[in-house]
Design a protein around this motif. Structure first.
Motif, PDB file in Angstrom:
ATOM      1  N   TRP A 111     -34.109  15.549  38.799  1.00  0.00           N
ATOM      2  CA  TRP A 111     -34.035  14.579  39.885  1.00  0.00           C
ATOM      3  C   TRP A 111     -35.285  14.693  40.741  1.00  0.00           C
ATOM      4  N   LYS A 112     -36.177  13.766  40.553  1.00  0.00           N
ATOM      5  CA  LYS A 112     -37.448  13.796  41.288  1.00  0.00           C
ATOM      6  C   LYS A 112     -37.614  12.493  42.056  1.00  0.00           C
ATOM      7  N   MET A 113     -38.507  12.554  42.997  1.00  0.00           N
ATOM      8  CA  MET A 113     -38.854  11.347  43.749  1.00  0.00           C
ATOM      9  C   MET A 113     -39.649  10.425  42.827  1.00  0.00           C
ATOM     10  N   SER A 114     -39.091   9.259  42.581  1.00  0.00           N
ATOM     11  CA  SER A 114     -39.781   8.324  41.695  1.00  0.00           C
ATOM     12  C   SER A 114     -40.985   7.722  42.416  1.00  0.00           C
TER      13      SER A 114
END
Ligand SMILES: [Zn+2]
Length: 59
Positions: free
Chosen positions: A21-24
């Motif tokens: 889960w990363k900052m897109s």
């Protein structure tokens, strides 16, 4: 039918799921009216238009 998880997720499985889960990256589009980079599906901050119509009056 139960929506409860049947088995406990191990720490490694839980953490690896969250690690993905990363900052897109914010995708920007050029305004068709003024060419200013703006967020898609939003009113242009520079000229205040959306769908080639002026929504917010800017001066
Ligand atoms: Zn614009």
């Amino acid at each position: 039918m139960s929506i409860c998880p049947k088995n406990k997720s191990s720490k490694g499985r839980r953490d690896s799921r969250r690690a993905n889960w990363k900052m897109s990256t914010m995708n920007l589009v050029a305004c068709p009216n003024c060419g200013n980079l703006m967020l898609p599906h939003r009113v242009c901050k520079n000229c205040g238009t959306y769908n080639k119509k002026e929504i917010v009056t800017t001066d």
